[in-house]
Design an enzyme around this catalytic site. Structure first.
Site, mmCIF file in Angstrom:
data_model
loop_
_atom_site.group_PDB
_atom_site.id
_atom_site.type_symbol
_atom_site.label_atom_id
_atom_site.label_comp_id
_atom_site.label_asym_id
_atom_site.label_seq_id
_atom_site.Cartn_x
_atom_site.Cartn_y
_atom_site.Cartn_z
ATOM 1 N N GLY A 1 1.157 2.264 -4.994
ATOM 2 C CA GLY A 1 2.159 1.266 -5.341
ATOM 3 C C GLY A 1 3.310 1.833 -6.142
ATOM 4 O O GLY A 1 4.424 1.305 -6.100
ATOM 5 N N GLU B 1 5.622 3.154 -3.548
ATOM 6 C CA GLU B 1 6.268 2.010 -2.902
ATOM 7 C C GLU B 1 7.338 1.410 -3.810
ATOM 8 O O GLU B 1 8.400 0.972 -3.336
ATOM 9 C CB GLU B 1 5.216 0.962 -2.549
ATOM 10 N N GLU C 1 -4.473 5.173 -0.847
ATOM 11 C CA GLU C 1 -5.206 3.924 -0.671
ATOM 12 C C GLU C 1 -6.507 4.084 0.122
ATOM 13 O O GLU C 1 -7.535 3.478 -0.196
ATOM 14 C CB GLU C 1 -4.308 2.877 0.008
ATOM 15 N N ALA D 1 -1.388 0.524 -8.257
ATOM 16 C CA ALA D 1 -1.892 -0.725 -8.810
ATOM 17 C C ALA D 1 -3.181 -0.474 -9.575
ATOM 18 O O ALA D 1 -4.003 0.356 -9.188
ATOM 19 C CB ALA D 1 -2.143 -1.724 -7.686
#
Length: 255
Positions: free
Chosen positions: A110, A113, A133, A64
């Site tokens: 992300g 993911e 993260e 992200a």
């Protein structure tokens, strides 16, 4: 202009993340566009297989865009950013058509993911996987601790999420997370997609639902969908609807 492109060639739809200046980092606008494209391919009966890739020689998606969420309040971060991303990634995971993530480059945070939400993954030889993260003081928010926990051994997931280690393509394949490592993962994925497009779309859809129900991917809704599809083809359903419209008592045959 959208940073997520949809191209449909016969039975194969290709979604391309196109934010190369930021290594295809995901923005709210990209999530919105991805969701719209998923709705389009879901409703298009001509599309049999969906490929997802990134427009960068070294990056599928590095996660992200930090600038998109860094200033959000805790409530907005949880309610909007995390929940919206989760909803769209779940939309991808539960698409009725087979999906292939083409990891042309690194898949971090992300991006990993997002790849995990696809049915299978092809990976370039030099690409790497990571969950970084904790290095910026946050936690995985788009199923990195949930869906990935079904796809990777627990110690490996902890190695990535808790210790910050990267996983290379060959190791990812040995763990079963990646179906194949290739010099040209898009060409490999297109070959697989061409073969898959000749299979029965209804059979593959129901088989995917059955597998997902078995592993807990939206199991409650899938069980009811499978049951609803079964009963929708019955004589009793036809009789029940007819009786309702004709304002009479139904006479069910059990067929």
């Amino acid at each position: 202009m959208s940073a997520v492109h949809l191209d449909i060639a016969g039975p194969v739809a290709t979604l391309t993340l196109d934010n190369p200046a930021k290594l295809n980092a995901l923005t709210p606008e990209m999530l919105h566009d991805l969701n719209g494209h998923l709705n389009q391919v879901e409703s298009d009966p001509a599309v049999r297989v969906v490929l997802l890739t990134g427009n960068h020689p070294k990056a599928f998606c590095v996660g992200a865009d930090i600038n998109a969420w860094a200033a959000l309040s805790p409530a907005s971060f949880a309610r909007s950013w995390v929940r919206d991303g989760h909803r769209i990634f779940d939309r991808l995971a539960r698409l009725a058509k087979p999906t292939i993530a083409v990891l042309n480059g690194h898949a971090f945070g992300g991006g990993l993911e997002l790849a995990a939400a696809c049915d299978i993954r092809m990976m370039a030889e030099g690409a790497r996987l990571a969950l970084p993260e904790a290095s910026v003081g946050v936690v995985p928010g788009w199923s990195g601790t949930q869906r990935l926990a079904r796809l990777l051994p627990e110690p490996v997931l902890k190695e990535m999420a808790l210790l910050g280690r990267h996983i290379g393509a060959e190791r990812a394949a040995s763990l079963g997370f990646v179906a194949e490592v290739s010099e040209d993962p898009m060409a490999t994925a297109q070959e697989i997609a061409a073969n898959a497009a000749n299979l029965s779309p209804r059979a593959t859809e129901i088989t995917k639902n059955m597998i997902h129900a078995g592993v807990g991917e939206d199991a409650a809704a899938l069980i009811e969908a499978l049951g609803g599809g079964l009963i929708a083809g019955s004589d009793d359903k036809v009789e029940g609807v007819s009786a309702f419209r004709e304002k009479r008592a139904p006479h069910f045959s059990g067929q």
